[in-house]
Enzyme design. Structure first.
Site, PDB file in Angstrom:
ATOM      1  N   ARG A 164      -8.564  19.377  12.227  1.00 14.21           N
ATOM      2  CA  ARG A 164      -7.498  20.138  11.581  1.00 14.21           C
ATOM      3  C   ARG A 164      -6.232  19.281  11.626  1.00 14.21           C
ATOM      4  O   ARG A 164      -5.716  18.965  12.705  1.00 14.21           O
ATOM      5  CB  ARG A 164      -7.275  21.470  12.282  1.00 14.21           C
ATOM      6  CG  ARG A 164      -6.287  22.378  11.535  1.00 14.21           C
ATOM      7  CD  ARG A 164      -6.216  23.743  12.195  1.00 14.21           C
ATOM      8  NE  ARG A 164      -7.511  24.421  12.143  1.00 14.21           N
ATOM      9  CZ  ARG A 164      -7.955  25.096  11.086  1.00 14.21           C
ATOM     10  NH1 ARG A 164      -7.227  25.150   9.967  1.00 14.21           N
ATOM     11  NH2 ARG A 164      -9.126  25.688  11.103  1.00 14.21           N
TER      12      ARG A 164
ATOM     13  N   GLY B  65       3.074  -7.896  26.395  1.00 17.22           N
ATOM     14  CA  GLY B  65       4.295  -8.308  25.712  1.00 17.22           C
ATOM     15  C   GLY B  65       4.103  -9.463  24.754  1.00 17.22           C
ATOM     16  O   GLY B  65       3.085  -9.561  24.065  1.00 17.22           O
TER      17      GLY B  65
ATOM     18  N   GLY C 234       5.051  -6.434   5.125  1.00 21.53           N
ATOM     19  CA  GLY C 234       6.394  -6.869   4.753  1.00 21.53           C
ATOM     20  C   GLY C 234       7.318  -5.714   4.434  1.00 21.53           C
ATOM     21  O   GLY C 234       8.539  -5.774   4.706  1.00 21.53           O
TER      22      GLY C 234
ATOM     23  N   ASP D 284       4.949  -5.453  13.080  1.00 21.15           N
ATOM     24  CA  ASP D 284       5.943  -5.625  12.013  1.00 21.15           C
ATOM     25  C   ASP D 284       7.358  -5.520  12.572  1.00 21.15           C
ATOM     26  O   ASP D 284       8.267  -6.224  12.114  1.00 21.15           O
ATOM     27  CB  ASP D 284       5.723  -4.575  10.925  1.00 21.15           C
ATOM     28  CG  ASP D 284       4.316  -4.629  10.355  1.00 21.15           C
ATOM     29  OD1 ASP D 284       3.742  -5.728  10.297  1.00 21.15           O
ATOM     30  OD2 ASP D 284       3.784  -3.570   9.997  1.00 21.15           O
TER      31      ASP D 284
ATOM     32  N   SER E  72       1.632 -11.782  19.957  1.00 23.58           N
ATOM     33  CA  SER E  72       1.636 -10.432  20.515  1.00 23.58           C
ATOM     34  C   SER E  72       0.441 -10.285  21.445  1.00 23.58           C
ATOM     35  O   SER E  72      -0.699 -10.469  21.019  1.00 23.58           O
ATOM     36  CB  SER E  72       1.549  -9.394  19.396  1.00 23.58           C
ATOM     37  OG  SER E  72       2.641  -9.491  18.523  1.00 23.58           O
TER      38      SER E  72
ATOM     39  N   SER F  88      -2.221  -9.204   4.535  1.00 21.69           N
ATOM     40  CA  SER F  88      -3.388  -9.820   3.921  1.00 21.69           C
ATOM     41  C   SER F  88      -3.059 -10.292   2.511  1.00 21.69           C
ATOM     42  O   SER F  88      -2.141  -9.792   1.865  1.00 21.69           O
ATOM     43  CB  SER F  88      -4.534  -8.810   3.863  1.00 21.69           C
ATOM     44  OG  SER F  88      -4.149  -7.661   3.100  1.00 21.69           O
TER      45      SER F  88
ATOM     46  N   ALA G 179       0.838  -1.196   0.000  1.00 22.45           N
ATOM     47  CA  ALA G 179       0.000   0.000   0.000  1.00 22.45           C
ATOM     48  C   ALA G 179       0.871   1.243   0.000  1.00 22.45           C
ATOM     49  O   ALA G 179       2.070   1.190   0.318  1.00 22.45           O
ATOM     50  CB  ALA G 179      -0.898   0.012   1.237  1.00 22.45           C
ATOM     51  N   LEU G 180       0.261   2.338  -0.360  1.00 24.21           N
ATOM     52  CA  LEU G 180       0.843   3.643  -0.085  1.00 24.21           C
ATOM     53  C   LEU G 180       0.199   4.117   1.212  1.00 24.21           C
ATOM     54  O   LEU G 180      -1.006   4.358   1.275  1.00 24.21           O
ATOM     55  CB  LEU G 180       0.552   4.630  -1.214  1.00 24.21           C
ATOM     56  CG  LEU G 180       1.148   6.028  -1.011  1.00 24.21           C
ATOM     57  CD1 LEU G 180       2.674   5.979  -1.108  1.00 24.21           C
ATOM     58  CD2 LEU G 180       0.595   7.009  -2.044  1.00 24.21           C
ATOM     59  N   ASP G 181       1.006   4.216   2.266  1.00 24.40           N
ATOM     60  CA  ASP G 181       0.495   4.620   3.570  1.00 24.40           C
ATOM     61  C   ASP G 181       0.441   6.145   3.669  1.00 24.40           C
ATOM     62  O   ASP G 181       1.449   6.823   3.440  1.00 24.40           O
ATOM     63  CB  ASP G 181       1.388   4.090   4.692  1.00 24.40           C
ATOM     64  CG  ASP G 181       1.253   2.586   4.879  1.00 24.40           C
ATOM     65  OD1 ASP G 181       0.305   1.999   4.327  1.00 24.40           O
ATOM     66  OD2 ASP G 181       2.097   2.005   5.581  1.00 24.40           O
TER      67      ASP G 181
END
Length: 310
Positions: free
Chosen positions: A27, A219, A39, A246, A214, A136, A10-12
């Site tokens: 705002r 922890g 990844g 990640d 996780s 995914s 993706a482009l985050d």
């Protein structure tokens, strides 16, 4: 070199706001864009740690071009697979205490494009010490897509880390991934069991060789056929949790590449994950916090797996 495969990159886009509240206008005080997908985040963290990493990922359309441009600008080694569809975007809205995510589903991959992704992965595996499969599966990918990639990685006799959930995770277990990394919710969804120890052991019986779970503020829990280990931060960390998992995978992959055990992997993973929460963007971490936490943490063995469980 650690090879990461991100089937649905993706482009985050990250928006920073003073205080997020639903059903109202905000705002925006800061905007940042970067190449994303689980990844890609793993590879970005590994690169920052000085660990060679390479991303394999399908990219298409104008958004895919933007992802490719940012990967190059960031100095991230990558091997794109061209696809017809436009790469998806994700939007994170963060304030000082938490993050809200909006994730697009991603473009449909046709069978030829999926086969090209598998072939590109195979091309880089001879140079890889660890294979990381994260995120995914995109629309159109086979439900056993990760099973195919796990099997491919195991034929090269290297550890395979899988960070996925739902049907994609369950379908991959018979291929025997070296380590899977669900969170507490994903553990329960996959097994129907609320106790993470019981759920992890169930996933071992279904094919995983080890489970690194996780557990949020509690922890990490690692379970394999030899026993279970725990490690937790000394105090809860607030900030942007996006990408913390990640970073856990990055620490895990780095440890596996050096044949480290849980006593070394878990403190590193907890420290790196917590330091990521302190940074506003996924794939980045607070280096000073990471090093401070790493030296203060230890992992504890919390029990052996009973023989009757198998």
């Amino acid at each position: 070199m650690i090879l990461t495969v991100t089937p649905n990159p993706a482009l985050d886009v990250t928006y920073t706001v003073p205080c997020f509240r639903p059903h109202t206008s905000h705002r925006v005080t800061g905007v940042a864009t970067q190449a994303g997908g689980k990844g890609v985040n793993v590879a970005r963290v590994l690169t920052a740690l000085g660990r060679p990493a390479r991303c394999v990922l399908p990219l298409g359309g104008p958004t895919g071009d933007a992802v490719r441009t940012e990967l190059t600008a960031a100095g991230l080694d990558h091997a794109p697979v061209p696809i017809a569809g436009d790469t998806r975007r994700t939007v994170a809205v963060i304030d000082p205490t938490d993050a809200t995510m909006l994730n697009e589903p991603g473009p449909v991959l046709d069978p030829a494009e999926w086969d090209a992704l598998v072939a590109e992965t195979r091309r880089h595996l001879p140079q890889a010490a660890v294979l990381v499969l994260s995120g995914s599966l995109p629309p159109g990918a086979p439900v056993d897509g990760y099973a195919q990639l796990v099997t491919l990685g195991r034929t090269f006799d290297i550890p395979v880390v899988l960070d996925a959930d739902g049907p994609a995770l369950l379908a991959a277990l018979p291929a025997r991934p070296t380590v899977i990394k669900p969170n507490a919710s994903e553990l329960t969804t996959a097994t129907g069991l609320p106790d993470p120890h019981d759920a992890a052991r169930t996933l071992l019986r279904r094919g995983a060789e080890a489970v690194l779970a996780s557990l949020g503020a509690d922890g990490l829990l690692a379970v394999d056929t030899h026993g279970a280990w725990r490690c937790a931060p000394p105090a809860a960390v607030t900030g942007n949790p996006t990408g913390a998992g990640d970073s856990t995978v990055a620490a895990l992959a780095a440890g596996l590449s050096g044949n480290a055990g849980w006593s070394a992997i878990l403190p590193d993973a907890v420290a790196l994950s917590a330091a990521t929460v302190l940074h506003p963007r996924a794939g980045h971490f607070d280096d000073a916090a990471y090093r401070r936490l790493r030296h203060s943490l230890t992992a504890s063995r919390v029990g052996a797996v009973s023989p009757f469980a198998w």
